[in-house]
Design a protein around this motif. Sequence first.
Motif, PDB file in Angstrom:
ATOM      1  N   ALA A   6       0.812  -1.218   0.000  1.00  0.00           N
ATOM      2  CA  ALA A   6       0.000   0.000   0.000  1.00  0.00           C
ATOM      3  C   ALA A   6       0.844   1.267   0.000  1.00  0.00           C
ATOM      4  CB  ALA A   6      -0.941   0.010   1.200  1.00  0.00           C
ATOM      5  N   VAL A   7       2.159   1.140   0.095  1.00  0.00           N
ATOM      6  CA  VAL A   7       3.028   2.323   0.120  1.00  0.00           C
ATOM      7  C   VAL A   7       2.784   3.212  -1.093  1.00  0.00           C
ATOM      8  CG1 VAL A   7       5.042   1.216  -0.955  1.00  0.00           C
ATOM      9  CG2 VAL A   7       5.360   3.171   0.586  1.00  0.00           C
ATOM     10  N   SER A   8       2.544   2.627  -2.249  1.00  0.00           N
ATOM     11  CA  SER A   8       2.330   3.453  -3.449  1.00  0.00           C
ATOM     12  C   SER A   8       1.047   4.281  -3.324  1.00  0.00           C
ATOM     13  CB  SER A   8       2.312   2.591  -4.710  1.00  0.00           C
ATOM     14  OG  SER A   8       1.286   1.623  -4.638  1.00  0.00           O
ATOM     15  N   LEU A   9      -0.002   3.705  -2.744  1.00  0.00           N
ATOM     16  CA  LEU A   9      -1.231   4.465  -2.502  1.00  0.00           C
ATOM     17  C   LEU A   9      -0.937   5.643  -1.585  1.00  0.00           C
ATOM     18  CD1 LEU A   9      -4.342   4.979  -2.326  1.00  0.00           C
ATOM     19  CD2 LEU A   9      -4.346   3.330  -0.431  1.00  0.00           C
ATOM     20  N   TYR A  10      -0.261   5.390  -0.481  1.00  0.00           N
ATOM     21  CA  TYR A  10       0.020   6.458   0.478  1.00  0.00           C
ATOM     22  C   TYR A  10       0.855   7.574  -0.151  1.00  0.00           C
ATOM     23  CZ  TYR A  10      -1.536   2.880   3.783  1.00  0.00           C
ATOM     24  OH  TYR A  10      -2.252   1.923   4.436  1.00  0.00           O
ATOM     25  N   GLN A  11       1.857   7.214  -0.911  1.00  0.00           N
ATOM     26  CA  GLN A  11       2.704   8.230  -1.530  1.00  0.00           C
ATOM     27  C   GLN A  11       1.919   9.030  -2.570  1.00  0.00           C
ATOM     28  OE1 GLN A  11       6.065   5.646  -2.476  1.00  0.00           O
ATOM     29  NE2 GLN A  11       7.195   6.523  -0.750  1.00  0.00           N
ATOM     30  N   ARG A  12       1.063   8.368  -3.344  1.00  0.00           N
ATOM     31  CA  ARG A  12       0.227   9.092  -4.326  1.00  0.00           C
ATOM     32  C   ARG A  12      -0.719  10.062  -3.626  1.00  0.00           C
ATOM     33  NH1 ARG A  12      -0.488   3.977  -6.537  1.00  0.00           N
ATOM     34  NH2 ARG A  12      -2.649   3.954  -5.812  1.00  0.00           N
ATOM     35  N   GLN A  13      -1.088   9.764  -2.382  1.00  0.00           N
ATOM     36  CA  GLN A  13      -2.012  10.617  -1.637  1.00  0.00           C
ATOM     37  C   GLN A  13      -1.291  11.682  -0.807  1.00  0.00           C
ATOM     38  OE1 GLN A  13      -5.253  10.420  -2.409  1.00  0.00           O
ATOM     39  NE2 GLN A  13      -4.436   8.910  -3.824  1.00  0.00           N
ATOM     40  N   GLY A  14       0.004  11.842  -1.010  1.00  0.00           N
ATOM     41  CA  GLY A  14       0.734  12.930  -0.374  1.00  0.00           C
ATOM     42  C   GLY A  14       1.438  12.604   0.926  1.00  0.00           C
ATOM     43  N   PHE A  15       1.494  11.340   1.307  1.00  0.00           N
ATOM     44  CA  PHE A  15       2.241  10.954   2.500  1.00  0.00           C
ATOM     45  C   PHE A  15       3.726  10.852   2.153  1.00  0.00           C
ATOM     46  CE2 PHE A  15      -1.937   9.421   3.738  1.00  0.00           C
ATOM     47  CZ  PHE A  15      -1.979   9.664   5.098  1.00  0.00           C
ATOM     48  N   THR A  16       4.567  11.330   3.063  1.00  0.00           N
ATOM     49  CA  THR A  16       6.016  11.209   2.881  1.00  0.00           C
ATOM     50  C   THR A  16       6.614  10.515   4.104  1.00  0.00           C
ATOM     51  OG1 THR A  16       6.360  13.413   3.811  1.00  0.00           O
ATOM     52  CG2 THR A  16       6.229  13.260   1.420  1.00  0.00           C
ATOM     53  N   PRO A  17       7.628   9.668   3.891  1.00  0.00           N
ATOM     54  CA  PRO A  17       8.241   8.970   5.028  1.00  0.00           C
ATOM     55  C   PRO A  17       9.027   9.949   5.900  1.00  0.00           C
ATOM     56  CG  PRO A  17       9.372   8.413   2.979  1.00  0.00           C
ATOM     57  CD  PRO A  17       8.220   9.280   2.611  1.00  0.00           C
ATOM     58  N   ILE A  18       8.846   9.812   7.221  1.00  0.00           N
ATOM     59  CA  ILE A  18       9.559  10.713   8.134  1.00  0.00           C
ATOM     60  C   ILE A  18      10.327   9.966   9.226  1.00  0.00           C
ATOM     61  CG2 ILE A  18       8.003  12.670   7.758  1.00  0.00           C
ATOM     62  CD1 ILE A  18       6.743  11.894  10.556  1.00  0.00           C
ATOM     63  N   GLY A  19      10.174   8.651   9.295  1.00  0.00           N
ATOM     64  CA  GLY A  19      10.873   7.917  10.350  1.00  0.00           C
ATOM     65  C   GLY A  19      10.820   6.419  10.127  1.00  0.00           C
ATOM     66  N   ARG A  20      11.638   5.718  10.896  1.00  0.00           N
ATOM     67  CA  ARG A  20      11.745   4.265  10.777  1.00  0.00           C
ATOM     68  C   ARG A  20      11.958   3.676  12.170  1.00  0.00           C
ATOM     69  NH1 ARG A  20      13.516   0.586   6.734  1.00  0.00           N
ATOM     70  NH2 ARG A  20      13.484   2.338   5.308  1.00  0.00           N
ATOM     71  N   ARG A  21      11.261   2.584  12.443  1.00  0.00           N
ATOM     72  CA  ARG A  21      11.468   1.813  13.667  1.00  0.00           C
ATOM     73  C   ARG A  21      12.022   0.460  13.237  1.00  0.00           C
ATOM     74  NH1 ARG A  21       5.962   2.772  17.226  1.00  0.00           N
ATOM     75  NH2 ARG A  21       6.289   4.988  17.556  1.00  0.00           N
ATOM     76  N   LYS A  22      13.278   0.230  13.538  1.00  0.00           N
ATOM     77  CA  LYS A  22      13.949  -1.007  13.140  1.00  0.00           C
ATOM     78  C   LYS A  22      13.306  -2.222  13.802  1.00  0.00           C
ATOM     79  CE  LYS A  22      17.667  -0.300  10.696  1.00  0.00           C
ATOM     80  NZ  LYS A  22      17.647  -0.693   9.302  1.00  0.00           N
ATOM     81  N   GLY A  23      13.006  -3.237  12.980  1.00  0.00           N
ATOM     82  CA  GLY A  23      12.519  -4.505  13.490  1.00  0.00           C
ATOM     83  C   GLY A  23      11.243  -4.434  14.302  1.00  0.00           C
ATOM     84  N   TYR A  24      10.381  -3.469  14.032  1.00  0.00           N
ATOM     85  CA  TYR A  24       9.185  -3.235  14.842  1.00  0.00           C
ATOM     86  C   TYR A  24       8.141  -4.342  14.675  1.00  0.00           C
ATOM     87  CZ  TYR A  24       5.190  -0.746  16.845  1.00  0.00           C
ATOM     88  OH  TYR A  24       4.110  -0.382  17.603  1.00  0.00           O
ATOM     89  N   TYR A  25       7.960  -4.812  13.456  1.00  0.00           N
ATOM     90  CA  TYR A  25       6.969  -5.861  13.179  1.00  0.00           C
ATOM     91  C   TYR A  25       7.635  -7.221  13.117  1.00  0.00           C
ATOM     92  CZ  TYR A  25       3.723  -2.139  11.793  1.00  0.00           C
ATOM     93  OH  TYR A  25       2.917  -1.041  11.781  1.00  0.00           O
ATOM     94  N   THR A  26       6.874  -8.257  13.472  1.00  0.00           N
ATOM     95  CA  THR A  26       7.350  -9.626  13.364  1.00  0.00           C
ATOM     96  C   THR A  26       6.404 -10.407  12.468  1.00  0.00           C
ATOM     97  OG1 THR A  26       8.212  -9.523  15.621  1.00  0.00           O
ATOM     98  CG2 THR A  26       7.991 -11.714  14.640  1.00  0.00           C
TER      99      THR A  26
END
Length: 150
Positions: free
Chosen positions: A114-134
Amino acid sequence: MDDIDRIMAVMEAAFDPQWGEAWTRRQVEGSLMMSSTHYRLLDAAGAEPVEDTDAAAFAMVRAAPGEEELLLIATKPELRGRGLGARMIALLAGDARARGADKLFLEMRENNPAVSLYQRQGFTPIGRRKGYYTAGDGTRIDAITFLKIL
């Protein structure tokens, strides 16, 4: 059929169990009991579903002063690619502005398509949490935080 039934039907169809992202009915009910949590439903045509009509998509947000966080968003798999996600985000952004927010955040696993949807809708990445999901196989995946200025 109540709105929580509609939310759960979409969630059960949309979220792949290998990622463990779907919420339980109890989690949804508990969250919606808080006055800061809001939701929207859409039918297959992109309108609010009328009584006894299935939902095709849903989203839940949590409001805080000046900002909102997109907690969950999902579309039934067979209805993806029809613009429901984009319509939902536009509606959520309007709702958030009406409640006084000027920022909309979301967090997703790094490999979420879904990253492409979010980026097309104007969302920009601002942070990262390493290994957050399992993942179901134990693989650790980073979480990416996105921001949309409203």
